[in-house]
Design a protein around this motif. Sequence first.
Motif, PDB file in Angstrom:
ATOM      1  N   ALA A  34      23.531   7.919  64.207  1.00 48.10           N
ATOM      2  CA  ALA A  34      24.834   8.599  64.112  1.00 48.10           C
ATOM      3  C   ALA A  34      25.457   8.371  62.742  1.00 48.10           C
ATOM      4  CB  ALA A  34      25.753   8.087  65.217  1.00 48.10           C
ATOM      5  N   ASP A  38      26.368  11.232  59.922  1.00 46.08           N
ATOM      6  CA  ASP A  38      27.697  11.385  59.311  1.00 46.08           C
ATOM      7  C   ASP A  38      27.592  11.376  57.791  1.00 46.08           C
ATOM      8  OD1 ASP A  38      28.832  11.487  61.801  1.00 46.08           O
ATOM      9  OD2 ASP A  38      29.428   9.371  61.855  1.00 46.08           O
ATOM     10  N   GLN A 103      36.824  15.944  60.847  1.00 46.53           N
ATOM     11  CA  GLN A 103      35.464  15.984  61.401  1.00 46.53           C
ATOM     12  C   GLN A 103      35.557  16.020  62.918  1.00 46.53           C
ATOM     13  OE1 GLN A 103      32.834  13.065  59.787  1.00 46.53           O
ATOM     14  NE2 GLN A 103      31.226  13.400  61.331  1.00 46.53           N
ATOM     15  N   GLU A 104      34.682  16.817  63.557  1.00 45.76           N
ATOM     16  CA  GLU A 104      34.671  16.944  65.014  1.00 45.76           C
ATOM     17  C   GLU A 104      33.277  17.359  65.468  1.00 45.76           C
ATOM     18  OE1 GLU A 104      36.964  20.331  66.381  1.00 45.76           O
ATOM     19  OE2 GLU A 104      36.991  21.099  64.320  1.00 45.76           O
ATOM     20  N   ASP A 105      33.016  17.153  66.748  1.00 46.86           N
ATOM     21  CA  ASP A 105      31.755  17.566  67.367  1.00 46.86           C
ATOM     22  C   ASP A 105      32.022  18.684  68.361  1.00 46.86           C
ATOM     23  OD1 ASP A 105      30.333  15.585  65.986  1.00 46.86           O
ATOM     24  OD2 ASP A 105      30.695  14.087  67.566  1.00 46.86           O
ATOM     25  N   GLU A 107      29.965  22.287  70.597  1.00 47.18           N
ATOM     26  CA  GLU A 107      28.741  22.942  71.048  1.00 47.18           C
ATOM     27  C   GLU A 107      28.865  24.432  70.798  1.00 47.18           C
ATOM     28  OE1 GLU A 107      27.423  22.230  74.980  1.00 47.18           O
ATOM     29  OE2 GLU A 107      27.018  20.094  74.689  1.00 47.18           O
ATOM     30  N   PRO A 112      24.477  21.207  70.193  1.00 43.06           N
ATOM     31  CA  PRO A 112      25.518  20.330  69.640  1.00 43.06           C
ATOM     32  C   PRO A 112      25.563  20.442  68.112  1.00 43.06           C
ATOM     33  CG  PRO A 112      23.617  19.023  70.290  1.00 43.06           C
ATOM     34  CD  PRO A 112      23.354  20.417  70.763  1.00 43.06           C
ATOM     35  N   TYR A 113      26.775  20.451  67.578  1.00 38.96           N
ATOM     36  CA  TYR A 113      27.006  20.502  66.138  1.00 38.96           C
ATOM     37  C   TYR A 113      28.048  19.469  65.770  1.00 38.96           C
ATOM     38  CZ  TYR A 113      24.495  24.844  65.030  1.00 38.96           C
ATOM     39  OH  TYR A 113      23.522  25.799  64.808  1.00 38.96           O
ATOM     40  N   GLY A 114      27.916  19.020  64.508  1.00 36.06           N
ATOM     41  CA  GLY A 114      28.965  18.218  63.914  1.00 36.06           C
ATOM     42  C   GLY A 114      29.634  19.050  62.830  1.00 36.06           C
ATOM     43  N   THR A 132      23.605  20.870  62.837  1.00 34.09           N
ATOM     44  CA  THR A 132      23.088  20.852  64.206  1.00 34.09           C
ATOM     45  C   THR A 132      22.504  19.487  64.556  1.00 34.09           C
ATOM     46  OG1 THR A 132      21.530  21.844  65.748  1.00 34.09           O
ATOM     47  CG2 THR A 132      20.860  21.776  63.447  1.00 34.09           C
ATOM     48  N   TYR A 133      22.727  19.079  65.812  1.00 33.58           N
ATOM     49  CA  TYR A 133      22.179  17.820  66.317  1.00 33.58           C
ATOM     50  C   TYR A 133      21.013  18.040  67.271  1.00 33.58           C
ATOM     51  CZ  TYR A 133      26.408  15.486  64.550  1.00 33.58           C
ATOM     52  OH  TYR A 133      27.405  14.997  63.757  1.00 33.58           O
TER      53      TYR A 133
END
Length: 437
Positions: A34, A38, A103-105, A107, A112-114, A132-133
């Motif tokens: 993680a 970031d 910054q946020e997470d 979908e 999932p995206y950051g 993309t995660y």
Amino acid sequence: MLRARIGLVVLASVLLAIAVPVVAAYRGVTTLVADQLDLSLVDRADTVLAAVDLDRVPLPRPDTVEQLLAPDGTARPLTPGAAALPVSDRAREVARTGQGSHQEDIEIDGTPYGLLTKARSDGRGAVTVGQTYAGVTAVDEAFLLRITWTSVAAAVGSALLSWLVLGRILRPVRRLAHAAEHITTTRDLTTPLPAAGRDEVGRLTRAFDAMVGALRRSREQQQRLVQDASHELRTPLTSVRGCAELLQRARGRLAPEDEEQILGTLVTETVALDELVRELVELATDQWTAEAPEPVDLLAAAEDSARRFRRRTGREITVTADGPVPVLARPRALQRCVDNLVGNAVKFSPDGTPVEIRVTGGRLAVRDQGPGIAPGDRQAVFERFYRAAGTQSTPGSGLGLAIVHDLVAADHGSVFATAAPSGGAEVGFRLPPAPGG
């Protein structure tokens, strides 16, 4: 089942030993990934901002989507044909003020995206980068699945190995249990036990073997006692029965002197029979077993016995001492030993001769003026019912010295019989001194 219980304990320990580092490693790896994501997102945002400030389009990356965010909140993708990323109120605030970042997470279509929204240096809006995660999630799931199967395989392997090893370790215990069951069923105390090793199981086997040996010797002694007792009881019983039958057949026709002789024989044999039965009971029950060993004054025991036998027999009995010390023994059992030795000396000494008791340290010896004991009989006199040559006609059960031997041995002492320097025999025992004596 002992093997199953120990196996479960081993398995639980292995599972705990695996689970703790696995969980810690998984959490550590997740946190590290993680943090790297970031950093990657921040680096990409800085790269895009630098390119936009130079009026250039940044090189595309397959895992990121970039867009410009105007001060009024409208979004324009930097990659032609790409869909616009959703814009949150916090992102619009950054674009409107031209300061800070957010910054946020989220979908997007289940992926999932950051998102990182960062203000442009000239204050004209902001840049939003979406990373993309999906790949990271797949790697995370694959890692979790692999580590789970690895842990399960390690646990199963440990369980199988512990089961096999425990079977080998507990094999002597099973053999010992089978031998104990066989002894219990057949009462055969000669059953061989498995070989004993040097571990705890070996110690258990040796202890069990010692216990079985003690039981075997006890049974042999009991059988020998019964055989010897039946033999010794036969003579007085036969004599008593013969006298009683003679009196029954005569029915008063015997001469007074013959009747007196028969009645005297009956009394003598009855007294001998009573003494024999009493000593047999003492020998078989060991009535002093419940006594606890304690410091005993050996000189006081000798003087007490001498005083009672003087009054009972009128015989001269002297007591001398040389450095007597208290001994560790059972008081009543010790007194019985001294009484038996003095009584034995009185019985074998001619009338009018003295008996001497001498106490030296923890040693007590009783000397008589009798015929003495032949060298070949000096150990045998302590056996049950043993009578030396020439003493068969002497009254007694033949158990007095055997009782002395057993009681002294139980208190970790030893007995002896020697010839006295001035004639007769010297019989006695040695006992360990009492602590602090």
